[in-house]
Design an enzyme around this catalytic site. Structure first.
Site, PDB file in Angstrom:
ATOM      1  N   LYS A   1     -14.949 -29.780 -16.545  1.00  0.00           N
ATOM      2  CA  LYS A   1     -15.713 -31.191 -17.023  1.00  0.00           C
ATOM      3  C   LYS A   1     -15.150 -32.221 -16.168  1.00  0.00           C
ATOM      4  O   LYS A   1     -13.876 -32.381 -16.411  1.00  0.00           O
ATOM      5  CB  LYS A   1     -15.612 -31.427 -18.633  1.00  0.00           C
ATOM      6  CG  LYS A   1     -16.320 -32.711 -18.874  1.00  0.00           C
ATOM      7  CD  LYS A   1     -16.010 -32.939 -20.419  1.00  0.00           C
ATOM      8  CE  LYS A   1     -17.126 -31.731 -21.345  1.00  0.00           C
ATOM      9  NZ  LYS A   1     -18.466 -31.997 -21.080  1.00  0.00           N
TER      10      LYS A   1
ATOM     11  N   ASP B   1     -19.022 -34.018 -32.904  1.00  0.00           N
ATOM     12  CA  ASP B   1     -20.239 -33.937 -32.229  1.00  0.00           C
ATOM     13  C   ASP B   1     -20.885 -32.565 -32.217  1.00  0.00           C
ATOM     14  O   ASP B   1     -21.042 -31.967 -31.109  1.00  0.00           O
ATOM     15  CB  ASP B   1     -19.823 -34.377 -30.676  1.00  0.00           C
ATOM     16  CG  ASP B   1     -21.202 -34.916 -30.178  1.00  0.00           C
ATOM     17  OD1 ASP B   1     -22.204 -35.310 -30.713  1.00  0.00           O
ATOM     18  OD2 ASP B   1     -21.504 -34.799 -28.818  1.00  0.00           O
TER      19      ASP B   1
END
Length: 223
Positions: A9, A104
């Site tokens: 990422k 999330d």
């Protein structure tokens, strides 16, 4: 250096230039790296190379729950129970071991491997973008899965993850989201003040006990 496949990422440039965000990114990544559970994507390293901030993690051979739902629409009861149980075990472990919450939980952050194992991705990482957007006055991120207390701007805790998990279960059982709207704000308001149709009103074949679990997880009252 580990001579094994890894997922990466990379921070977008607009976030990499934000010192506060970078500090939060590194802190959350280091916390996630302490988690070692079969249902959590394993973190390998976080670092920086020539101004590029990266987070290296376990490579997952599979697809997101989002893709599965897009293709299948509704998940069979037994499979839905297995998926939710595995996610619950991951959240329980993270909270008990590191007092770490995800913030999330949504189908995009749930991976299904090719041998049907569930892996929760981006512990604490993806939510940083949402927090940054909220502080900047932009749209609330992941609004369809957000817990009421998060929509109010209050601190999230382990119960907030359970609310989001309830929404994911609802979507798997019914093929639809509990709340829809023309804007992020209108959806957030519904999380605060509305009660969705129960899963059995949409599909009578949903077991009553599973419906109760789903609706309890999505109760707007923290108590």
């Amino acid at each position: 250096s580990l001579d094994r496949p890894a997922g990466l990422k990379i921070l977008a440039e607009n976030y990499a230039n934000n010192a506060e965000f970078v500090v939060g990114f590194i802190k959350e990544a280091r916390s996630a790296a302490k988690l070692n559970h079969p249902n959590i994507v394993q973190a390998y390293a976080v670092g920086e190379d020539e101004g590029i901030f990266y987070f290296a993690m376990e490579y997952i051979d599979g697809e997101t729950m989002k893709n599965v739902l897009k293709r299948e629409h509704v998940i069979p009861i037994d499979q839905a129970i297995s998926i939710i149980q595995q996610i619950s075990e991951a959240l329980d472990y993270a909270w008990k071991e590191q007092k770490l919450i995800h913030r999330d939980i949504k189908p995009q952050n749930i991976m299904i491997t090719n041998d049907d194992m569930v892996k929760v991705a981006d512990f604490g990482i993806a939510a940083l973008e949402n927090i940054h957007e909220e502080r900047s006055g932009q749209a609330i991120g992941s609004v369809h899965y957000i817990a009421p207390e998060q929509a109010k701007g209050l601190n999230a805790d382990a119960r907030s993850d359970l609310y989001s998990l309830g929404v994911v279960l609802y979507e798997m059982l019914t093929g639809r989201l509990p709340f829809e709207g023309d804007s992020a704000v209108s959806v957030a308001i519904q999380h605060l003040s509305s009660v969705p149709l129960s899963p059995r009103e949409i599909d009578p074949d949903v077991p009553e006990a599973l419906e109760k679990i789903c609706m309890k997880a999505m109760a707007s009252d923290l108590e």
